[in-house]
Scaffold this motif. Structure first.
Motif: not given
Length: 442
Positions: A217-229, A284-298
């Protein structure tokens, strides 16, 4: 132990849950045992990178192979070929002569104690009843995926094809499980389903793990009301999940939380998924090198799966990052999670939307769910712990095979001497130390 690990479809980069599970299991096994890996690589795979990732393995052999894609001439040929065989198309397209030759060569050289057929697709390329015992590692109950997809399909002709496919997959899955010395499932639910395929099937379950040092937890900033899969978007159940969510759930959320957005993260999205990016608030991002920033933003991580099997590593990754998760029952299937404590379960569009809306409006509740999920995976699901459980099953199978071989030799000797014929023996799982097997054997 000297282990031969056979996996179709590549391993690096680790862009799927199956690759993550396999890479971490092999890495832990290779700390104490001699592991040879045979796999394939196609477009987007990195065989040289794989050898670096598994540098502590004895050998890593990667065979170039482009699996036929839907819509291609090669896929059409695979479909036609499967119609005239007992094999479903999903297995037919993974019959690879070069892999079979490599497997036979490694086994013929001698010294292999155990072969792991990783996924059902590997079974067609492994001598399932040969001189070396085989563990079938079932990340999914494959026929169940196709059965669920058939139930969801609205097109009559597609549904008929799916119905035929799941029945053929079930028949081959049952055959492979019977032929294997042991089938390892990734949940107790899957184990029971596989055992129902035949009374002579020996199956066990090993849990799913997560790298809690990498996902935190805590390494990436959360974006308000963002949902992620997140997930491989070239896997049909994931494609179905995000399309279902965008069409049936997201509009309900946005009607009450107008700023809500949805990010779909994962490799190889098809046209159907790419078209979703035209909807309001959908990325829709497609392939990413690191999924953690996207999950962290959720603000909330969603798993709207309606089909699938096995266990979803994606949920453990989100929980390890302290995220509040809303999932269908199918999405959280097989994981030791309690709805209301570690995540929220919801199975209708209305219930799913309302669960997400409540969490978006209640930061304290999101935090409580995230903290509970993190504590659970940190305490119980490190890869070292999970791989040790798998290792013990390997040791039991090797010990049993050695024990049966010694008694067969003894029986043959007694038979030549005129003594009664030896009837064989089976070692019960967990009793291998009684016949001289050590956990430190290699």
């Amino acid at each position: 132990m000297r282990i031969l690990w056979v996996k179709m479809g590549g391993l690096w980069p680790a862009t799927t849950g199956g690759r993550v599970r396999t890479l971490n299991t092999i890495s832990e096994l290779a700390r104490r045992h001699q592991v040879t890996v045979i796999t394939t690589h196609g477009h987007g795979d990195d065989p040289d990178g794989l050898k670096q990732q598994l540098s502590h393995c004895e050998r890593v052999i990667s065979v170039p192979y482009a699996v036929p894609k839907r819509g291609s001439a090669a896929f059409a040929a695979a479909v036609v070929g499967s119609w005239f065989s007992q094999s479903p198309v999903d297995l037919w397209k993974w019959r690879i002569a070069d892999v079979r030759r490599q497997v036979r060569s490694v086994i013929a050289d001698g010294g292999i104690d155990l072969c792991v057929a990783d996924f059902l697709f590997a079974a067609a390329n492994v001598p399932m009843e040969g001189p070396v015992p085989v563990i079938l590692f079932e990340h999914n109950v494959e026929y169940l995926i196709w059965k669920r997809l058939a139930a969801l399909e609205t097109s009559p002709w597609k549904r008929a094809l799916f119905e035929m496919e799941w029945r053929k997959v079930r028949a081959r899955e049952a055959q492979a499980c019977r032929q294997a010395d042991l089938t390892v499932a990734v949940s107790e639910d899957d184990k029971e389903l596989l055992q129902e395929l035949g009374s002579d099937i020996r199956a066990t379950a090993t849990p799913t793990g997560v790298n809690t040092a990498y996902f935190k937890p805590g390494a990436f900033a959360e974006v308000p009301t963002r949902l992620v899969f997140s997930g491989s978007m070239d896997w049909h159940p994931n494609e179905d999940a995000v399309c279902y969510f965008v069409e049936n759930v997201l509009p309900r959320i946005q009607s009450e939380v107008p700023g809500a957005s949805f990010t779909i993260v994962g490799r190889n999205p098809g046209a159907r998924v790419r078209d979703l990016a035209g909807r309001p608030g959908v990325e829709v991002t497609g392939t990413v090198d690191d999924v953690r920033p996207a999950i962290g933003a959720a603000s909330v991580y969603v798993v709207p799966l309606r089909a699938g099997s096995g266990t979803r590593i994606k949920i453990f990754e989100a929980l390890a990052m302290g995220k509040a998760v809303v999932s269908t029952t199918v999405g959280a299937e097989g994981l030791a999670l309690e709805s209301g404590r570690h995540f929220l379960a919801a199975d209708t569009p209305h219930d799913f939307a309302q669960s997400v809306i409540r969490l978006l409006r209640d930061p304290a509740r999101r935090q409580a769910l995230g903290d509970a999920g993190r504590a659970l995976v940190e305490a119980n699901y490190s890869w070292a712990t999970v791989a040790r459980h798998f290792e013990e099953r390997c040791e039991e199978v090797v010990a049993e095979h050695a024990y049966a071989g010694r008694h067969a030799d003894c029986g043959a000797h007694l038979s030549r001497a005129g003594s009664p014929r030896h009837r064989g023996a089976r070692v019960v799982a967990g009793e291998h130390n009684a016949i001289g097997w050590s956990h430190h054997h290699s």
